[in-house]
Write a protein that holds these residues in place. Structure first.
Motif, PDB file in Angstrom:
ATOM      1  N   ASP A  58      56.522  25.897  -2.392  1.00 16.92           N
ATOM      2  CA  ASP A  58      56.491  24.834  -3.402  1.00 16.92           C
ATOM      3  C   ASP A  58      55.263  23.955  -3.213  1.00 16.92           C
ATOM      4  O   ASP A  58      54.580  23.590  -4.171  1.00 16.92           O
ATOM      5  N   TYR A  59      54.978  23.618  -1.938  1.00 18.07           N
ATOM      6  CA  TYR A  59      53.798  22.801  -1.661  1.00 18.07           C
ATOM      7  C   TYR A  59      52.521  23.520  -2.078  1.00 18.07           C
ATOM      8  O   TYR A  59      51.639  22.942  -2.727  1.00 18.07           O
ATOM      9  N   LEU A  60      52.390  24.809  -1.728  1.00 15.87           N
ATOM     10  CA  LEU A  60      51.171  25.552  -2.065  1.00 15.87           C
ATOM     11  C   LEU A  60      50.975  25.630  -3.574  1.00 15.87           C
ATOM     12  O   LEU A  60      49.834  25.605  -4.061  1.00 15.87           O
ATOM     13  N   ASN A  61      52.060  25.715  -4.328  1.00 21.87           N
ATOM     14  CA  ASN A  61      51.963  25.765  -5.791  1.00 21.87           C
ATOM     15  C   ASN A  61      51.330  24.504  -6.354  1.00 21.87           C
ATOM     16  O   ASN A  61      50.681  24.535  -7.399  1.00 21.87           O
ATOM     17  N   ARG A  62      51.514  23.378  -5.672  1.00 26.59           N
ATOM     18  CA  ARG A  62      51.038  22.093  -6.205  1.00 26.59           C
ATOM     19  C   ARG A  62      49.793  21.573  -5.495  1.00 26.59           C
ATOM     20  O   ARG A  62      49.220  20.560  -5.914  1.00 26.59           O
ATOM     21  N   MET A  63      49.375  22.250  -4.447  1.00 26.63           N
ATOM     22  CA  MET A  63      48.313  21.711  -3.596  1.00 26.63           C
ATOM     23  C   MET A  63      46.987  21.550  -4.330  1.00 26.63           C
ATOM     24  O   MET A  63      46.328  20.518  -4.226  1.00 26.63           O
ATOM     25  N   GLN A  64      46.571  22.575  -5.078  1.00 29.81           N
ATOM     26  CA  GLN A  64      45.209  22.598  -5.603  1.00 29.81           C
ATOM     27  C   GLN A  64      44.898  21.401  -6.493  1.00 29.81           C
ATOM     28  O   GLN A  64      43.839  20.798  -6.409  1.00 29.81           O
ATOM     29  N   ASP A  65      45.840  21.055  -7.355  1.00 33.45           N
ATOM     30  CA  ASP A  65      45.580  19.997  -8.333  1.00 33.45           C
ATOM     31  C   ASP A  65      45.882  18.595  -7.807  1.00 33.45           C
ATOM     32  O   ASP A  65      45.614  17.612  -8.491  1.00 33.45           O
ATOM     33  N   THR A  95      46.867  23.793   5.922  1.00 36.04           N
ATOM     34  CA  THR A  95      46.712  24.663   4.758  1.00 36.04           C
ATOM     35  C   THR A  95      45.518  24.256   3.905  1.00 36.04           C
ATOM     36  O   THR A  95      44.888  25.110   3.277  1.00 36.04           O
ATOM     37  N   LEU A  96      45.171  22.971   3.911  1.00 33.95           N
ATOM     38  CA  LEU A  96      43.939  22.551   3.240  1.00 33.95           C
ATOM     39  C   LEU A  96      42.743  23.199   3.922  1.00 33.95           C
ATOM     40  O   LEU A  96      41.848  23.744   3.261  1.00 33.95           O
ATOM     41  N   LEU A  97      42.723  23.165   5.248  1.00 35.05           N
ATOM     42  CA  LEU A  97      41.651  23.822   5.993  1.00 35.05           C
ATOM     43  C   LEU A  97      41.641  25.320   5.692  1.00 35.05           C
ATOM     44  O   LEU A  97      40.581  25.906   5.443  1.00 35.05           O
ATOM     45  N   LEU A 101      38.723  27.814   3.999  1.00 38.59           N
ATOM     46  CA  LEU A 101      38.234  29.012   4.683  1.00 38.59           C
ATOM     47  C   LEU A 101      38.376  30.258   3.818  1.00 38.59           C
ATOM     48  O   LEU A 101      37.941  31.343   4.206  1.00 38.59           O
ATOM     49  N   GLY A 102      39.008  30.115   2.658  1.00 38.18           N
ATOM     50  CA  GLY A 102      39.159  31.238   1.736  1.00 38.18           C
ATOM     51  C   GLY A 102      40.308  32.161   2.070  1.00 38.18           C
ATOM     52  O   GLY A 102      40.295  33.339   1.675  1.00 38.18           O
ATOM     53  N   LEU A 103      41.323  31.661   2.774  1.00 33.00           N
ATOM     54  CA  LEU A 103      42.463  32.505   3.106  1.00 33.00           C
ATOM     55  C   LEU A 103      43.233  32.902   1.846  1.00 33.00           C
ATOM     56  O   LEU A 103      43.283  32.156   0.866  1.00 33.00           O
ATOM     57  N   SER A 104      43.839  34.073   1.892  1.00 39.36           N
ATOM     58  CA  SER A 104      44.647  34.549   0.774  1.00 39.36           C
ATOM     59  C   SER A 104      45.944  33.757   0.690  1.00 39.36           C
ATOM     60  O   SER A 104      46.324  33.040   1.620  1.00 39.36           O
ATOM     61  N   ARG A 105      46.648  33.916  -0.428  1.00 35.17           N
ATOM     62  CA  ARG A 105      47.930  33.220  -0.600  1.00 35.17           C
ATOM     63  C   ARG A 105      48.913  33.628   0.503  1.00 35.17           C
ATOM     64  O   ARG A 105      49.625  32.780   1.055  1.00 35.17           O
ATOM     65  N   LYS A 106      48.944  34.915   0.846  1.00 32.94           N
ATOM     66  CA  LYS A 106      49.848  35.374   1.903  1.00 32.94           C
ATOM     67  C   LYS A 106      49.476  34.733   3.241  1.00 32.94           C
ATOM     68  O   LYS A 106      50.353  34.298   3.997  1.00 32.94           O
ATOM     69  N   GLU A 107      48.181  34.664   3.537  1.00 36.18           N
ATOM     70  CA  GLU A 107      47.724  34.053   4.790  1.00 36.18           C
ATOM     71  C   GLU A 107      48.038  32.566   4.821  1.00 36.18           C
ATOM     72  O   GLU A 107      48.434  32.020   5.860  1.00 36.18           O
ATOM     73  N   LEU A 108      47.880  31.888   3.674  1.00 37.46           N
ATOM     74  CA  LEU A 108      48.205  30.459   3.603  1.00 37.46           C
ATOM     75  C   LEU A 108      49.702  30.230   3.799  1.00 37.46           C
ATOM     76  O   LEU A 108      50.109  29.240   4.416  1.00 37.46           O
ATOM     77  N   GLN A 109      50.516  31.128   3.258  1.00 34.27           N
ATOM     78  CA  GLN A 109      51.963  31.004   3.430  1.00 34.27           C
ATOM     79  C   GLN A 109      52.330  31.110   4.905  1.00 34.27           C
ATOM     80  O   GLN A 109      53.115  30.307   5.428  1.00 34.27           O
ATOM     81  N   LEU A 110      51.764  32.099   5.610  1.00 31.98           N
ATOM     82  CA  LEU A 110      52.027  32.253   7.038  1.00 31.98           C
ATOM     83  C   LEU A 110      51.535  31.038   7.814  1.00 31.98           C
ATOM     84  O   LEU A 110      52.221  30.538   8.712  1.00 31.98           O
ATOM     85  N   LEU A 111      50.339  30.556   7.455  1.00 25.55           N
ATOM     86  CA  LEU A 111      49.787  29.374   8.112  1.00 25.55           C
ATOM     87  C   LEU A 111      50.685  28.167   7.887  1.00 25.55           C
ATOM     88  O   LEU A 111      50.975  27.397   8.815  1.00 25.55           O
TER      89      LEU A 111
END
Length: 304
Positions: A58-65, A95-97, A101-111
């Motif tokens: 849920d957080y990742l869905n809203r992070m960018q904006d 996750t901002l970092l 770094l250009g991590l994929s969505r899957k990598e960001l989820q794990l992070l």
């Protein structure tokens, strides 16, 4: 609730205006959900990693904006001094970092899941040590230092190995001086190195019972010192310092001139020196100060 992951005063504190909108709602919902997960674990229930994954998704869905708003929430340290809020802040920062770094969505989820659970081993630390107001003895600190390995073991069979390693390795240091295993940079996962940076930054910029917090720019200077000493990953710290605004747009600050001001713009190359607009006193209201070109004017306090 004395569960080692929350310390709330007897009276409820008034939420600042920033928490009133939809971004504030997701932050508060995530904080409440994480507190509930940890409380149930403390009471002996099984860790429900699905709840953590949903919070991070849920957080990742809203992070960018909503980066500026989320960063402001990380800076508002007075609502819940530590623990659950710290885990959530570390998730936002790490996750901002990772996104920079250009991590994929899957990598960001794990992070994100690793960041959210990085301190889960503290559930094994007695509350009288975890919440001790004074300096820890050597024996008490030895108990605290067991929490990374305890977290790794608690997560066995619950999450992926990459997530477990974040819990185990977030206190490892690139020069081998960390714990519990004295790993060096090449032995520490990228996720654990990202969480280590976010963990240090949020920890030092939060008031603790045994020391006052650093201001954001002071925390950034500490990160640079730690990375030049070889403790933290220098390349990642450089990206982090460019990614995080020390004082996000919309933050109220107090200046060394005695004025209260609002941050209205960033200096991308020097995030510690934003552009501000004076709010008080009334005779100076509306004055624009570019701190980069006014070196004698300092930010002395964040006014939540």
């Amino acid at each position: 609730m004395a569960d080692g992951f929350s310390r709330q005063g007897a009276a409820e504190k008034v939420m600042p205006p920033i928490f009133a909108g939809p971004v504030g709602e997701i932050y508060q919902e995530a904080q409440a959900a994480l507190k509930d997960v940890y409380h149930r674990c403390r009471m002996g229930s099984h860790l429900e990693v699905k709840d953590i994954q949903e919070i991070v998704a849920d957080y990742l869905n809203r992070m960018q904006d909503n980066q500026n708003m989320l960063l402001q929430m990380v800076m508002l340290k007075d609502l819940d001094p530590y623990s659950v809020r710290h885990s959530l802040n570390v998730t936002v920062l790490a996750t901002l970092l990772g996104s920079k770094l250009g991590l994929s969505r899957k990598e960001l989820q794990l992070l994100g899941v690793g960041a959210m659970l990085h301190d889960v081993g503290k559930l094994e630390v007695p509350a009288e040590i975890l919440l001790k107001p004074g300096k820890l003895t050597a024996e008490e600190f030895a108990v605290i230092k067991r929490h990374p390995q305890a977290g790794y073991e608690r997560l066995d069979g619950v999450v992926m190995e990459e997530v477990r390693r974040v819990a185990r390795d977030h206190h490892e240091r690139c020069n081998g001086s960390g714990y519990p295993r004295g790993l060096r940079r090449e032995e520490i996962s990228l996720a654990a190195r990202c969480v280590a940076i976010a963990d240090v930054y949020d920890a030092v910029t939060t008031d603790r019972c045994y020391r006052p917090r650093y201001l954001p720019h002071e925390g950034m200077e500490l990160l640079m010192m730690e990375s030049t000493l070889g403790n933290l990953d220098l390349d990642l710290v450089r990206v982090f310092l460019q990614a995080i605004a020390s004082y996000p747009v919309g933050t109220r600050v107090k200046l060394s001139t005695g004025e209260t001001a609002l941050v209205i713009a960033q200096e991308p190359e020097v995030p510690m020196r934003p552009v501000v607009k004076v709010l008080k006193p009334r005779r100076s209201a509306g004055k624009i100060i570019r701190l980069l070109t006014n070196p004698s004017v300092l930010i002395v306090e964040v006014d939540a």
